[in-house]
Every structure is written in C-alpha cells, then in structure tokens.
Design a protein around this motif. Structure first.
Motif, PDB file in Angstrom:
ATOM      1  N   UNK A 206       0.826  -1.204   0.000  1.00 17.19           N
ATOM      2  CA  UNK A 206       0.000   0.000   0.000  1.00 17.19           C
ATOM      3  C   UNK A 206       0.861   1.255   0.000  1.00 17.19           C
ATOM      4  N   UNK A 207       1.949   1.214   0.766  1.00 16.18           N
ATOM      5  CA  UNK A 207       2.864   2.349   0.784  1.00 16.18           C
ATOM      6  C   UNK A 207       3.473   2.603  -0.592  1.00 16.18           C
ATOM      7  N   UNK A 208       3.879   1.518  -1.267  1.00 20.20           N
ATOM      8  CA  UNK A 208       4.450   1.649  -2.609  1.00 20.20           C
ATOM      9  C   UNK A 208       3.443   2.270  -3.568  1.00 20.20           C
ATOM     10  N   UNK A 209       2.184   1.834  -3.468  1.00 18.35           N
ATOM     11  CA  UNK A 209       1.144   2.392  -4.341  1.00 18.35           C
ATOM     12  C   UNK A 209       0.950   3.878  -4.072  1.00 18.35           C
ATOM     13  N   UNK A 210       0.968   4.237  -2.772  1.00 19.12           N
ATOM     14  CA  UNK A 210       0.775   5.641  -2.426  1.00 19.12           C
ATOM     15  C   UNK A 210       1.919   6.494  -2.945  1.00 19.12           C
ATOM     16  N   UNK A 217      -7.236   2.470   0.380  1.00 22.75           N
ATOM     17  CA  UNK A 217      -7.569   2.090   1.747  1.00 22.75           C
ATOM     18  C   UNK A 217      -7.344   0.608   1.933  1.00 22.75           C
ATOM     19  N   UNK A 218      -6.774   0.231   3.047  1.00 23.47           N
ATOM     20  CA  UNK A 218      -6.477  -1.179   3.309  1.00 23.47           C
ATOM     21  C   UNK A 218      -6.981  -1.554   4.695  1.00 23.47           C
ATOM     22  N   UNK A 219      -7.568  -2.722   4.781  1.00 20.75           N
ATOM     23  CA  UNK A 219      -7.980  -3.274   6.068  1.00 20.75           C
ATOM     24  C   UNK A 219      -6.894  -4.231   6.522  1.00 20.75           C
ATOM     25  N   UNK A 220      -6.213  -3.889   7.604  1.00 17.37           N
ATOM     26  CA  UNK A 220      -5.108  -4.701   8.091  1.00 17.37           C
ATOM     27  C   UNK A 220      -5.574  -5.490   9.317  1.00 17.37           C
ATOM     28  N   UNK A 228      -5.531   4.017   5.940  1.00 15.81           N
ATOM     29  CA  UNK A 228      -5.878   4.871   4.814  1.00 15.81           C
ATOM     30  C   UNK A 228      -4.622   5.572   4.328  1.00 15.81           C
ATOM     31  N   UNK A 229      -4.314   5.390   3.073  1.00 14.31           N
ATOM     32  CA  UNK A 229      -3.133   6.002   2.481  1.00 14.31           C
ATOM     33  C   UNK A 229      -3.574   6.938   1.364  1.00 14.31           C
ATOM     34  N   UNK A 230      -3.089   8.160   1.393  1.00  8.81           N
ATOM     35  CA  UNK A 230      -3.431   9.069   0.303  1.00  8.81           C
ATOM     36  C   UNK A 230      -2.192   9.305  -0.555  1.00  8.81           C
ATOM     37  N   UNK A 232      -0.168  11.597  -0.781  1.00  3.61           N
ATOM     38  CA  UNK A 232       0.990  12.249  -0.162  1.00  3.61           C
ATOM     39  C   UNK A 232       1.648  11.352   0.874  1.00  3.61           C
ATOM     40  N   UNK A 233       1.297  10.081   0.841  1.00  2.50           N
ATOM     41  CA  UNK A 233       1.861   9.075   1.735  1.00  2.50           C
ATOM     42  C   UNK A 233       1.622   9.416   3.197  1.00  2.50           C
ATOM     43  N   UNK A 234       0.401   9.801   3.503  1.00  5.09           N
ATOM     44  CA  UNK A 234       0.013   9.975   4.893  1.00  5.09           C
ATOM     45  C   UNK A 234      -0.746   8.740   5.345  1.00  5.09           C
ATOM     46  N   UNK A 235      -0.358   8.189   6.501  1.00  2.00           N
ATOM     47  CA  UNK A 235      -1.021   7.008   7.027  1.00  2.00           C
ATOM     48  C   UNK A 235      -1.987   7.419   8.124  1.00  2.00           C
ATOM     49  N   UNK A 236      -3.198   6.912   8.035  1.00  4.24           N
ATOM     50  CA  UNK A 236      -4.175   7.172   9.071  1.00  4.24           C
ATOM     51  C   UNK A 236      -4.741   5.848   9.561  1.00  4.24           C
ATOM     52  N   UNK A 237      -4.675   5.603  10.857  1.00  2.00           N
ATOM     53  CA  UNK A 237      -5.202   4.377  11.424  1.00  2.00           C
ATOM     54  C   UNK A 237      -6.571   4.682  12.040  1.00  2.00           C
ATOM     55  N   UNK A 238      -7.574   4.082  11.450  1.00  3.88           N
ATOM     56  CA  UNK A 238      -8.943   4.350  11.841  1.00  3.88           C
ATOM     57  C   UNK A 238      -9.527   3.105  12.505  1.00  3.88           C
ATOM     58  N   UNK A 239     -10.089   3.206  13.735  1.00  3.01           N
ATOM     59  CA  UNK A 239     -10.699   2.031  14.379  1.00  3.01           C
ATOM     60  C   UNK A 239     -11.742   1.404  13.461  1.00  3.01           C
TER      61      UNK A 239
END
Length: 240
Positions: A206-210, A217-220, A228-230, A232-239
């Motif tokens: 996912x990071x490579x794609x970003x 968006x990836x469910x880990x 959630x990766x946008x 600009x390579x920002x990672x957001x961890x959403x419950x």
C-alpha cells in the motif's frame, strides 16, 4: 531523559514494616506485576533488592536498571549477593527465575522482617546451600508461594512472574488482580508491528502504491484498523 520524582519514598521493607498482612501481600503483588511487564518486554532486572524497590503512596516502583539485560543475552554474574539465586553464585546465566528468587527473598523479608538465611556473615552461604528457611513466621496462606520462589533450583520456581501471580491468587482464593492502567498503556505505546508477515506485506504494498500517486484504503488484520493512504503518503489508522 526524564523520570518520575519520588517524593519521600520508602524501600519495600520500610513500607511493609508496620503494614497489615494484606498490605504486605499487595506490595509483593505489585512488584510481581512490574516484573511480569519487564520480562514480557524481554528484559531481566538482575538486581532486585530493597533499595531498588521503592514505595510512594502505596505504589511500588522498580528502579535502577544498571545491571539489566535482554533475556536471551548471556551475562556475567552480577547483583547483590544476599539476593542472588544459588545458580548465579555457581556461575550460571541470569533468567526470569533468578529475578523471581530475589522477589521471593523480599517476600520473606516483608513478611518476617528477616532474611530467609539470616545475616550475611561467614556462615551465610553454607545456610543458603544446605538448609531450608524457617517458614513458621510466614502466613500459612502464602507459604507455598514463598517456598517455591526461593527454591534452590530454578526449575522448581514459577516459570514466570505471571504464573507466580496466578499462584498467589489461587492461594488467597481471589481473582487475579488486573494490570494497572499504566501497565496496559505502556504495552500499547511500546507495541511493535511484528509476527504478521502477510499484513506487513500488504502495508508495504500500500505504501508503494501511495508513493506512485495511487491513494487507497487497506484493512489490516481483519478487525484491527483501517489503514488509509493518500497520494501524499500519509497514514491514518482508523478504528474498524
């Protein structure tokens, strides 16, 4: 580097001197909880003694990690002689069981006011290797745990501080005390993303794609977090 300031602390022996039996047991219970946390983080203390176990407002603090080492490391003999397990004196490596031995000696001292093998004099080591401590002054409810903690051979001691806590709860016929909020938070703050190769590979992909300009968006982990990766390579961890 910063650390807590302990205002007018007492050693665990001083704190237990005029305490009730229940309060004395609680002090050792807290020490076991702290040691369980330390061991689960892969660290041996190697110098558990009264001066390194301080109490303020009823809260036990384990300090002075000058001799600590990783559990898997091989270390030279070290520690305070009257709290060193017999196998350490024989030149064997420190283990979780050698830390537990020191706690057992402290447990005996908190309960009786004396070291299980008496004063540190010319006959100390002979008593340590060839005699059993007088347990008649230890509350009979917890006597089995104290005995197993100061067993002369490490294989006869509990396998972990967590097991010792379980034994204590069983002996007192009460539920296992929950870990404190501070301990739980420390685990969460120090947690590492390990042991999940498939999920980690997904995250790297996912990071490579970003990085290539494709947000996604990836469910880990199925139920843990939504990553959630946008672009600009920002990672957001959403419950999730």
């Amino acid at each position: 580097f910063t650390m807590s300031w302990l205002r007018e602390p007492k050693t665990i022996l001083e704190a237990g001197q005029d305490a009730s039996i229940e309060q004395k047991i609680e002090l050792i219970e807290q020490l076991l909880q702290g040691t369980a946390y330390l061991h689960r983080r892969g660290i041996l203390h190697r110098d558990i003694k009264p001066g390194n176990v301080l109490v303020t407002n009823g809260v036990v603090r384990l300090l002075d990690f000058g001799l600590s080492q990783k559990i898997d490391d091989k270390g030279h003999m070290g520690g305070s002689a009257v709290y060193m397990a017999p196998e350490l004196l024989d030149g064997y490596d420190a283990t979780a069981q050698s830390d537990l031995y020191a706690i057992g000696v402290l447990f005996y001292q908190v309960m009786t006011g004396d070291h299980p093998y008496g004063a540190f004099n010319s006959g100390f080591y002979e008593r340590l290797y060839s005699t059993d401590p007088d347990m008649t002054r230890v509350d009979e409810r917890i006597r089995p745990l104290v005995l197993t903690l100061i067993a002369k051979k490490p294989e006869h001691r509990p396998s972990s501080a967590g097991e010792a806590l379980g034994i204590l709860a069983d002996l007192l016929n009460q539920p296992l005390s929950p870990e404190t909020e501070a301990i739980r938070n420390s685990y969460l703050q120090a947690a590492k993303f390990v042991g999940r190769k498939a999920e980690f590979a997904q995250l790297v992909s996912a990071l490579d794609s970003a990085r290539n300009g494709h947000g996604s968006g990836w469910l880990i982990g199925g139920k843990a977090v939504l990553v959630k990766l946008d672009s600009t390579v920002n990672l957001k961890f959403v419950p999730w």
